[in-house]
Design a protein around this motif. Sequence first.
Motif, PDB file in Angstrom:
ATOM      1  N   UNK A 111      -6.532 -12.452  -6.983  1.00 51.97           N
ATOM      2  CA  UNK A 111      -6.552 -10.878  -6.614  1.00 51.97           C
ATOM      3  C   UNK A 111      -7.928 -11.092  -7.070  1.00 51.97           C
ATOM      4  N   UNK A 112      -9.202  -9.280  -6.364  1.00 50.69           N
ATOM      5  CA  UNK A 112     -10.278  -9.256  -7.545  1.00 50.69           C
ATOM      6  C   UNK A 112     -10.178  -8.184  -7.644  1.00 50.69           C
ATOM      7  N   UNK A 113     -11.181  -7.585  -8.690  1.00 55.62           N
ATOM      8  CA  UNK A 113     -10.278  -6.537  -9.207  1.00 55.62           C
ATOM      9  C   UNK A 113     -10.311  -5.125  -8.646  1.00 55.62           C
ATOM     10  N   UNK A 114     -11.320  -5.441  -7.390  1.00 54.21           N
ATOM     11  CA  UNK A 114     -12.452  -4.116  -6.621  1.00 54.21           C
ATOM     12  C   UNK A 114     -10.460  -3.734  -5.907  1.00 54.21           C
ATOM     13  N   UNK A 115      -9.428  -5.244  -5.202  1.00 48.01           N
ATOM     14  CA  UNK A 115      -8.879  -5.407  -4.509  1.00 48.01           C
ATOM     15  C   UNK A 115      -7.062  -4.579  -5.522  1.00 48.01           C
ATOM     16  N   UNK A 116      -7.189  -5.260  -7.064  1.00 50.24           N
ATOM     17  CA  UNK A 116      -6.097  -4.645  -7.344  1.00 50.24           C
ATOM     18  C   UNK A 116      -6.338  -2.992  -8.195  1.00 50.24           C
ATOM     19  N   UNK A 117      -7.739  -2.807  -8.217  1.00 53.29           N
ATOM     20  CA  UNK A 117      -8.023  -1.592  -8.843  1.00 53.29           C
ATOM     21  C   UNK A 117      -7.893  -0.303  -7.230  1.00 53.29           C
ATOM     22  N   UNK A 118      -7.254  -0.824  -6.527  1.00 52.50           N
ATOM     23  CA  UNK A 118      -7.219   0.103  -5.235  1.00 52.50           C
ATOM     24  C   UNK A 118      -5.691  -0.143  -5.153  1.00 52.50           C
ATOM     25  N   UNK A 119      -5.206  -1.359  -4.929  1.00 48.68           N
ATOM     26  CA  UNK A 119      -3.397  -1.696  -5.178  1.00 48.68           C
ATOM     27  C   UNK A 119      -3.307  -0.050  -5.833  1.00 48.68           C
ATOM     28  N   UNK A 120      -3.121  -0.009  -7.419  1.00 45.33           N
ATOM     29  CA  UNK A 120      -3.112   0.665  -7.892  1.00 45.33           C
ATOM     30  C   UNK A 120      -2.960   1.480  -7.667  1.00 45.33           C
ATOM     31  N   UNK A 121      -4.489   2.183  -6.964  1.00 41.34           N
ATOM     32  CA  UNK A 121      -4.164   3.602  -7.313  1.00 41.34           C
ATOM     33  C   UNK A 121      -3.660   3.597  -5.970  1.00 41.34           C
ATOM     34  N   UNK A 122      -3.303   3.166  -4.480  1.00 41.86           N
ATOM     35  CA  UNK A 122      -2.873   3.721  -3.158  1.00 41.86           C
ATOM     36  C   UNK A 122      -1.076   3.624  -4.194  1.00 41.86           C
ATOM     37  N   UNK A 123      -0.648   2.498  -5.416  1.00 49.54           N
ATOM     38  CA  UNK A 123       0.568   2.800  -5.624  1.00 49.54           C
ATOM     39  C   UNK A 123       1.372   4.412  -6.750  1.00 49.54           C
ATOM     40  N   UNK A 124       0.298   4.393  -7.038  1.00 52.58           N
ATOM     41  CA  UNK A 124       0.023   5.516  -8.562  1.00 52.58           C
ATOM     42  C   UNK A 124      -0.092   6.901  -7.633  1.00 52.58           C
ATOM     43  N   UNK A 125      -0.722   6.855  -6.253  1.00 51.94           N
ATOM     44  CA  UNK A 125      -0.948   8.304  -4.812  1.00 51.94           C
ATOM     45  C   UNK A 125       0.349   8.208  -4.199  1.00 51.94           C
ATOM     46  N   UNK A 126       1.332   6.711  -4.044  1.00 49.75           N
ATOM     47  CA  UNK A 126       2.536   6.934  -3.815  1.00 49.75           C
ATOM     48  C   UNK A 126       3.991   7.704  -4.815  1.00 49.75           C
ATOM     49  N   UNK A 127       4.121   7.065  -6.276  1.00 50.11           N
ATOM     50  CA  UNK A 127       4.334   7.740  -7.163  1.00 50.11           C
ATOM     51  C   UNK A 127       3.887   9.247  -6.742  1.00 50.11           C
ATOM     52  N   UNK A 128       3.035   9.885  -6.990  1.00 46.62           N
ATOM     53  CA  UNK A 128       2.258  11.303  -7.288  1.00 46.62           C
ATOM     54  C   UNK A 128       2.867  11.892  -6.022  1.00 46.62           C
ATOM     55  N   UNK A 129       3.197  11.384  -4.804  1.00 48.00           N
ATOM     56  CA  UNK A 129       3.605  12.103  -3.979  1.00 48.00           C
ATOM     57  C   UNK A 129       4.931  12.301  -3.689  1.00 48.00           C
ATOM     58  N   UNK A 130       5.682  11.822  -4.193  1.00 46.20           N
ATOM     59  CA  UNK A 130       7.528  11.902  -4.140  1.00 46.20           C
ATOM     60  C   UNK A 130       7.662  12.117  -5.615  1.00 46.20           C
ATOM     61  N   UNK A 131       6.753  12.125  -6.029  1.00 45.86           N
ATOM     62  CA  UNK A 131       7.356  13.125  -7.850  1.00 45.86           C
ATOM     63  C   UNK A 131       7.342  14.278  -7.329  1.00 45.86           C
ATOM     64  N   UNK A 132       5.523  14.774  -6.891  1.00 43.21           N
ATOM     65  CA  UNK A 132       5.387  16.373  -5.881  1.00 43.21           C
ATOM     66  C   UNK A 132       6.659  16.595  -4.649  1.00 43.21           C
ATOM     67  N   UNK A 133       7.182  15.706  -3.854  1.00 40.51           N
ATOM     68  CA  UNK A 133       8.195  15.888  -2.844  1.00 40.51           C
ATOM     69  C   UNK A 133      10.061  16.400  -3.349  1.00 40.51           C
ATOM     70  N   UNK A 134      10.002  15.436  -4.555  1.00 42.36           N
ATOM     71  CA  UNK A 134      10.876  16.087  -5.167  1.00 42.36           C
ATOM     72  C   UNK A 134      11.149  16.982  -6.129  1.00 42.36           C
ATOM     73  N   UNK A 135       9.793  17.439  -6.436  1.00 45.02           N
ATOM     74  CA  UNK A 135       9.902  18.857  -7.140  1.00 45.02           C
ATOM     75  C   UNK A 135      10.113  19.634  -5.982  1.00 45.02           C
TER      76      UNK A 135
END
Length: 130
Positions: free
Chosen positions: A1-25
């Motif tokens: 897995x190249x670094x660009x794909x890893x960074x993209x997936x990490x960003x998507x996971x972070x966005x998903x976690x942030x979305x969940x935290x905001x919506x639970x709030x």
Amino acid sequence: MNGRLLARRTGIVALCVLSLVVCVGLAWWQWQRFESASGTWQNFGYVLQWPLFGLFPAFMFWRLRTLRARHGESAPAAPRLTPEPAPPPQPPPRPRPRAVAEPAAEDDPELAAYNRYLAELNARHQERQS
């Protein structure tokens, strides 16, 4: 897995976690509104809805990964920078004239007259196109 794909997936996971935290709030806020003196059952409905909204981005990420794995695509294809040449225009195919069968003698006379009329119209149309 190249670094660009890893960074993209990490960003998507972070966005998903942030979305969940905001919506639970927001669900917690609606729960407090529901328990207050001015709270309604609509607030309780929002308490149930907000976590679902927060989980939706994670579901979509999982669904897209599953579909890509099913179709054998490990990574999205790189966009093309040069457009593909357009194929040369093809003239539309000319319809072939159909042979009109003469009605048999035992057919209905009205139907036979109508078929002769249609055959005459077709012949005029063919003459104009030639």
